[in-house]
Enzyme design. Structure first.
Site, mmCIF file in Angstrom:
data_model
loop_
_atom_site.group_PDB
_atom_site.id
_atom_site.type_symbol
_atom_site.label_atom_id
_atom_site.label_comp_id
_atom_site.label_asym_id
_atom_site.label_seq_id
_atom_site.Cartn_x
_atom_site.Cartn_y
_atom_site.Cartn_z
ATOM 1 N N ASN A 1 -12.519 10.631 -1.872
ATOM 2 C CA ASN A 1 -12.956 9.818 -2.999
ATOM 3 C C ASN A 1 -13.082 8.379 -2.515
ATOM 4 O O ASN A 1 -12.133 7.837 -1.952
ATOM 5 C CB ASN A 1 -11.943 9.907 -4.146
ATOM 6 C CG ASN A 1 -11.798 11.325 -4.680
ATOM 7 O OD1 ASN A 1 -12.761 12.086 -4.701
ATOM 8 N ND2 ASN A 1 -10.593 11.684 -5.093
ATOM 9 N N GLY B 1 -13.603 7.773 -7.836
ATOM 10 C CA GLY B 1 -12.308 8.208 -8.357
ATOM 11 C C GLY B 1 -11.144 7.913 -7.426
ATOM 12 O O GLY B 1 -10.070 8.500 -7.564
ATOM 13 N N ASP C 1 0.394 16.637 -1.674
ATOM 14 C CA ASP C 1 0.082 15.778 -2.808
ATOM 15 C C ASP C 1 1.139 15.975 -3.896
ATOM 16 O O ASP C 1 1.557 17.098 -4.191
ATOM 17 C CB ASP C 1 -1.312 16.109 -3.360
ATOM 18 C CG ASP C 1 -1.854 15.015 -4.261
ATOM 19 O OD1 ASP C 1 -2.822 14.333 -3.858
ATOM 20 O OD2 ASP C 1 -1.309 14.837 -5.379
ATOM 21 N N CYS D 1 0.632 3.318 3.216
ATOM 22 C CA CYS D 1 1.283 2.641 4.349
ATOM 23 C C CYS D 1 2.800 2.791 4.234
ATOM 24 O O CYS D 1 3.490 2.970 5.247
ATOM 25 C CB CYS D 1 0.880 1.167 4.411
ATOM 26 S SG CYS D 1 -0.749 0.885 5.148
ATOM 27 N N CYS E 1 0.854 -1.193 0.000
ATOM 28 C CA CYS E 1 0.000 0.000 0.000
ATOM 29 C C CYS E 1 0.886 1.238 0.000
ATOM 30 O O CYS E 1 1.731 1.421 0.887
ATOM 31 C CB CYS E 1 -0.914 -0.007 1.234
ATOM 32 S SG CYS E 1 -1.754 1.568 1.508
ATOM 33 N N HIS F 1 -8.196 8.378 2.573
ATOM 34 C CA HIS F 1 -7.504 9.660 2.714
ATOM 35 C C HIS F 1 -8.461 10.797 2.404
ATOM 36 O O HIS F 1 -9.441 10.627 1.678
ATOM 37 C CB HIS F 1 -6.284 9.729 1.793
ATOM 38 C CG HIS F 1 -6.588 9.421 0.356
ATOM 39 N ND1 HIS F 1 -6.723 8.140 -0.110
ATOM 40 C CD2 HIS F 1 -6.787 10.225 -0.712
ATOM 41 C CE1 HIS F 1 -6.995 8.160 -1.402
ATOM 42 N NE2 HIS F 1 -7.048 9.423 -1.802
HETATM 43 P P1 AMP Z 1 -7.320 9.566 -4.885
HETATM 44 O O1 AMP Z 1 -7.416 9.723 -6.370
HETATM 45 O O2 AMP Z 1 -8.432 10.222 -4.130
HETATM 46 O O3 AMP Z 1 -7.122 8.118 -4.488
HETATM 47 O O4 AMP Z 1 -6.030 10.363 -4.464
HETATM 48 C C1 AMP Z 1 -4.757 9.834 -4.453
HETATM 49 C C2 AMP Z 1 -3.825 11.008 -4.423
HETATM 50 O O5 AMP Z 1 -2.533 10.569 -4.041
HETATM 51 C C3 AMP Z 1 -3.655 11.710 -5.778
HETATM 52 O O6 AMP Z 1 -4.068 13.075 -5.643
HETATM 53 C C4 AMP Z 1 -2.175 11.581 -6.076
HETATM 54 O O7 AMP Z 1 -1.637 12.712 -6.706
HETATM 55 C C5 AMP Z 1 -1.584 11.379 -4.695
HETATM 56 N N1 AMP Z 1 -0.321 10.679 -4.666
HETATM 57 C C6 AMP Z 1 0.018 9.551 -5.340
HETATM 58 N N2 AMP Z 1 1.275 9.179 -5.051
HETATM 59 C C7 AMP Z 1 1.751 10.109 -4.170
HETATM 60 C C8 AMP Z 1 3.006 10.298 -3.491
HETATM 61 N N3 AMP Z 1 4.029 9.442 -3.639
HETATM 62 N N4 AMP Z 1 3.136 11.358 -2.680
HETATM 63 C C9 AMP Z 1 2.116 12.229 -2.518
HETATM 64 N N5 AMP Z 1 0.908 12.103 -3.103
HETATM 65 C C10 AMP Z 1 0.734 11.063 -3.929
HETATM 66 ZN ZN ZN Z 2 -2.393 1.430 3.654
#
Ligand code: AMP
Ligand code: ZN
Length: 111
Positions: free
Chosen positions: A86, A92, A29, A6, A3, A99
């Site tokens: 989301n 989405g 993000d 995680c 994950c 989160h």
């Molecule tokens: P969701 O689409 O609601 O699942 O959001 C996942 C979010 O995680 C997205 O906005 C991504 O840009 C962000 N994300 C993915 N990988 C990373 C990372 N390594 N560090 C920070 N944010 C991330």
């Molecule tokens: Zn996790």
């Protein structure tokens, strides 16, 4: 567990932390959708909002307790902000660790 969040919580994958305590981690993000875009995660693996229950809801409570403080520390509490969760495919959700997106620094005019 494979994950992403995680691994970020465990320090295996780096992140730009803005707040951390024993219940939650807040970090920037990687692909910001606003001038301020913070991801807030519980420090336990909850897959999505569908898995919130009476045992783990304390993590959600802790997150919401800290959201105004995080927004204030980053300087956009007064102007306001948007919080998004989301859930699942249609919502989405791309990372299957619950989160909240905390977005600020601009005026949102869409829904
Ligand atoms: P969701 O689409 O609601 O699942 O959001 C996942 C979010 O995680 C997205 O906005 C991504 O840009 C962000 N994300 C993915 N990988 C990373 C990372 N390594 N560090 C920070 N944010 C991330
Ligand atoms: Zn996790």
């Amino acid at each position: 567990m494979d994950c992403l969040f995680c691994k970020i919580i465990g320090g295996e994958i780096p992140s730009t932390k803005v707040y951390e305590d024993d219940m939650l981690l807040a970090f920037r993000d990687i692909n910001p959708q606003a001038p301020e875009h913070i991801v807030i995660v519980p420090k336990t693996h909850i897959r999505s909002a569908n898995e919130i229950n009476s045992d783990n809801v304390k993590y959600i409570s802790a997150i919401w307790e800290k959201i105004p403080q995080i927004a204030a520390d980053l300087g956009f509490a007064e102007n306001g902000y948007r919080v998004i969760n989301n859930c699942g495919h249609d919502g989405g959700q791309t990372v299957e660790h619950l989160h909240f997106h905390l977005l600020g620094g601009k005026t949102f005019t869409d829904f």
